[in-house]
Enzyme design. Sequence first.
Site, PDB file in Angstrom:
ATOM      1  N   ILE A   8       0.837  -1.209   0.000  1.00  0.00           N
ATOM      2  CA  ILE A   8       0.000   0.000   0.000  1.00  0.00           C
ATOM      3  C   ILE A   8       0.870   1.257   0.000  1.00  0.00           C
ATOM      4  O   ILE A   8       0.648   2.195  -0.767  1.00  0.00           O
ATOM      5  CB  ILE A   8      -0.962  -0.005   1.212  1.00  0.00           C
ATOM      6  CG1 ILE A   8      -1.907  -1.214   1.129  1.00  0.00           C
ATOM      7  CG2 ILE A   8      -1.748   1.313   1.284  1.00  0.00           C
ATOM      8  CD1 ILE A   8      -2.798  -1.412   2.357  1.00  0.00           C
ATOM      9  N   TYR A 136      -4.732  -8.693  16.643  1.00  0.00           N
ATOM     10  CA  TYR A 136      -4.436  -7.698  15.603  1.00  0.00           C
ATOM     11  C   TYR A 136      -5.447  -6.546  15.653  1.00  0.00           C
ATOM     12  O   TYR A 136      -5.079  -5.371  15.626  1.00  0.00           O
ATOM     13  CB  TYR A 136      -4.457  -8.389  14.232  1.00  0.00           C
ATOM     14  CG  TYR A 136      -4.365  -7.437  13.073  1.00  0.00           C
ATOM     15  CD1 TYR A 136      -3.149  -6.871  12.709  1.00  0.00           C
ATOM     16  CD2 TYR A 136      -5.501  -7.066  12.340  1.00  0.00           C
ATOM     17  CE1 TYR A 136      -3.068  -5.980  11.649  1.00  0.00           C
ATOM     18  CE2 TYR A 136      -5.424  -6.189  11.283  1.00  0.00           C
ATOM     19  CZ  TYR A 136      -4.211  -5.651  10.939  1.00  0.00           C
ATOM     20  OH  TYR A 136      -4.125  -4.765   9.906  1.00  0.00           O
ATOM     21  N   ASN A 169      -9.972  -5.059   2.808  1.00  0.00           N
ATOM     22  CA  ASN A 169      -8.997  -5.966   2.194  1.00  0.00           C
ATOM     23  C   ASN A 169      -8.522  -5.359   0.880  1.00  0.00           C
ATOM     24  O   ASN A 169      -9.185  -5.486  -0.153  1.00  0.00           O
ATOM     25  CB  ASN A 169      -9.623  -7.350   2.009  1.00  0.00           C
ATOM     26  CG  ASN A 169      -9.908  -7.993   3.356  1.00  0.00           C
ATOM     27  OD1 ASN A 169     -10.679  -7.458   4.157  1.00  0.00           O
ATOM     28  ND2 ASN A 169      -9.287  -9.112   3.625  1.00  0.00           N
ATOM     29  N   VAL A 184      -5.352 -12.639   1.166  1.00  0.00           N
ATOM     30  CA  VAL A 184      -5.830 -13.884   0.580  1.00  0.00           C
ATOM     31  C   VAL A 184      -5.757 -13.896  -0.947  1.00  0.00           C
ATOM     32  O   VAL A 184      -5.431 -14.930  -1.541  1.00  0.00           O
ATOM     33  CB  VAL A 184      -7.269 -14.185   1.094  1.00  0.00           C
ATOM     34  CG1 VAL A 184      -8.263 -13.100   0.668  1.00  0.00           C
ATOM     35  CG2 VAL A 184      -7.750 -15.536   0.625  1.00  0.00           C
ATOM     36  N   GLY A 272     -10.374 -15.754  15.782  1.00  0.00           N
ATOM     37  CA  GLY A 272     -10.449 -14.290  15.763  1.00  0.00           C
ATOM     38  C   GLY A 272     -10.929 -13.683  14.457  1.00  0.00           C
ATOM     39  O   GLY A 272     -10.755 -12.489  14.224  1.00  0.00           O
TER      40      GLY A 272
HETATM   41  C1  UD1 Z   1      -7.035  -8.167   6.077  1.00  0.00           C
HETATM   42  C2  UD1 Z   1      -5.661  -7.552   6.177  1.00  0.00           C
HETATM   43  C3  UD1 Z   1      -5.583  -6.678   7.389  1.00  0.00           C
HETATM   44  C4  UD1 Z   1      -6.675  -5.641   7.298  1.00  0.00           C
HETATM   45  C5  UD1 Z   1      -8.005  -6.349   7.219  1.00  0.00           C
HETATM   46  C6  UD1 Z   1      -9.139  -5.367   7.086  1.00  0.00           C
HETATM   47  C7  UD1 Z   1      -3.918  -8.923   5.225  1.00  0.00           C
HETATM   48  C8  UD1 Z   1      -2.921  -9.971   5.474  1.00  0.00           C
HETATM   49  N1  UD1 Z   1      -4.651  -8.581   6.273  1.00  0.00           N
HETATM   50  O1  UD1 Z   1      -7.250  -9.096   7.143  1.00  0.00           O
HETATM   51  O2  UD1 Z   1      -4.318  -6.061   7.469  1.00  0.00           O
HETATM   52  O3  UD1 Z   1      -6.587  -4.805   8.410  1.00  0.00           O
HETATM   53  O4  UD1 Z   1      -8.023  -7.191   6.078  1.00  0.00           O
HETATM   54  O5  UD1 Z   1     -10.342  -6.021   6.930  1.00  0.00           O
HETATM   55  O6  UD1 Z   1      -4.052  -8.401   4.142  1.00  0.00           O
HETATM   56  N2  UD1 Z   1      -8.050 -17.120   3.820  1.00  0.00           N
HETATM   57  C9  UD1 Z   1      -8.211 -18.384   3.291  1.00  0.00           C
HETATM   58  N3  UD1 Z   1      -7.105 -18.982   2.745  1.00  0.00           N
HETATM   59  C10 UD1 Z   1      -5.861 -18.406   2.712  1.00  0.00           C
HETATM   60  C11 UD1 Z   1      -5.723 -17.118   3.278  1.00  0.00           C
HETATM   61  C12 UD1 Z   1      -6.839 -16.511   3.819  1.00  0.00           C
HETATM   62  O7  UD1 Z   1      -9.298 -18.959   3.318  1.00  0.00           O
HETATM   63  O8  UD1 Z   1      -4.910 -19.022   2.167  1.00  0.00           O
HETATM   64  C13 UD1 Z   1      -9.239 -16.452   4.374  1.00  0.00           C
HETATM   65  C14 UD1 Z   1      -9.069 -16.014   5.821  1.00  0.00           C
HETATM   66  O9  UD1 Z   1      -9.403 -17.078   6.684  1.00  0.00           O
HETATM   67  C15 UD1 Z   1     -10.038 -14.847   5.899  1.00  0.00           C
HETATM   68  C16 UD1 Z   1     -10.014 -14.254   4.491  1.00  0.00           C
HETATM   69  O10 UD1 Z   1      -9.440 -15.248   3.657  1.00  0.00           O
HETATM   70  O11 UD1 Z   1     -11.325 -15.280   6.203  1.00  0.00           O
HETATM   71  C17 UD1 Z   1      -9.181 -12.994   4.405  1.00  0.00           C
HETATM   72  O12 UD1 Z   1      -7.941 -13.241   5.018  1.00  0.00           O
HETATM   73  P1  UD1 Z   1      -6.694 -12.252   4.884  1.00  0.00           P
HETATM   74  O13 UD1 Z   1      -6.477 -11.883   3.482  1.00  0.00           O
HETATM   75  O14 UD1 Z   1      -5.567 -12.880   5.646  1.00  0.00           O
HETATM   76  O15 UD1 Z   1      -7.153 -10.898   5.550  1.00  0.00           O
HETATM   77  P2  UD1 Z   1      -8.007 -10.461   6.839  1.00  0.00           P
HETATM   78  O16 UD1 Z   1      -7.787 -11.364   7.981  1.00  0.00           O
HETATM   79  O17 UD1 Z   1      -9.405 -10.215   6.365  1.00  0.00           O
END
Ligand code: UD1
Length: 311
Positions: A8, A136, A169, A184, A272
């Site tokens: 970002i 977080y 996201n 993700v 969480g």
């Molecule tokens: C993200 C941001 C965070 C931000 C928040 C705001 C990242 C790493 N984190 O958190 O900084 O403050 O949005 O809403 O960008 N998932 C899968 N498979 C994977 C990876 C993730 O199913 O391989 C799922 C996770 O369980 C989750 C969703 O995808 O439900 C999004 O996960 P992730 O991209 O890690 O971001 P957030 O936890 O939403």
Amino acid sequence: MTGGAGFIGSHLADRLLRDGHDVVVIDNESTGRRANVPLGVRYLKGDVRDIGELERAFTGGLDAVCHIAGQVSLALSFHDPVVDLRTNTEATVKVLQLCVKHRVGRLLYASSMTAYGRTETLPIPETTPCQPISYYGITKYAAERYVHTTAERIDLGFDFHVTSFRMNNVYGPRQALDNPYQGVLGIFLGNLLRGEAITIFGDGEQSRDFVYIDDVVDAWSRALATTATYDRVFNLGSGCRLSINRLADHVLAAFGRSRTAAMVRYVPARSGEQREVEADISTVRQALGWQPTTSFETGLARTCRWARGAA
Ligand code: UD1
């Protein structure tokens, strides 16, 4: 700007340079990459948790600070809560101490939608009480409170105006493709580019609000220029919700792959996590005359094009 070598931050640095600002970036390159930093920036490698290193960015005088550096993974916050606390909250306190010491009148802070935790209303307005459910979310929200409480101090002796964006996201070019803790969409793209299966945590029906990077930096750029954002907190998202299952389908389709049990595996949900997220963006629209202009389809196509070249 802190975190200006990251996904970002580096896009924001590009934009601020284009807007005609002089930009100073500090980044410890823990997840950021020097190659992301645009030419024309004054670049310092340093850690925001170290006030001495951080202060080097303040020498020479600053009109505004964009504080973006942070630990962004919810999973890592549980794994190493002290690092999360130091990086997200303590470092923000240090940024604030230096803003006060050097009388920097403006701070924009990258807060997070995770501040809300469990919510009943969708889309989520800024008036929703914050009850974070991850470490977080706690550290980002605590830092946000430090930011706004500092701006309200009556003993500062100068005008200090702050704005927090509760970011959703964010996705787009330069997001990590090889870091299992960073976003993700980038994780799924990296999986497919390496011929790996996609992993979904839980049933995949949890939803997120995916907002394209150019729209995000457009809001930050506009916020810097207007007093209408002084001392306010805004959601920053697309205003649309997409389940992780649907996201996986989109990414598979973009690679011409069909959804098979071998391509998509399900593992237990993580602690969480919010269930449904969709930002109410009416406040930010109104304050900034801003609106997201990149549809998910367009943003995904651009990100895929970049990812194929970057992998
Ligand atoms: C993200 C941001 C965070 C931000 C928040 C705001 C990242 C790493 N984190 O958190 O900084 O403050 O949005 O809403 O960008 N998932 C899968 N498979 C994977 C990876 C993730 O199913 O391989 C799922 C996770 O369980 C989750 C969703 O995808 O439900 C999004 O996960 P992730 O991209 O890690 O971001 P957030 O936890 O939403």
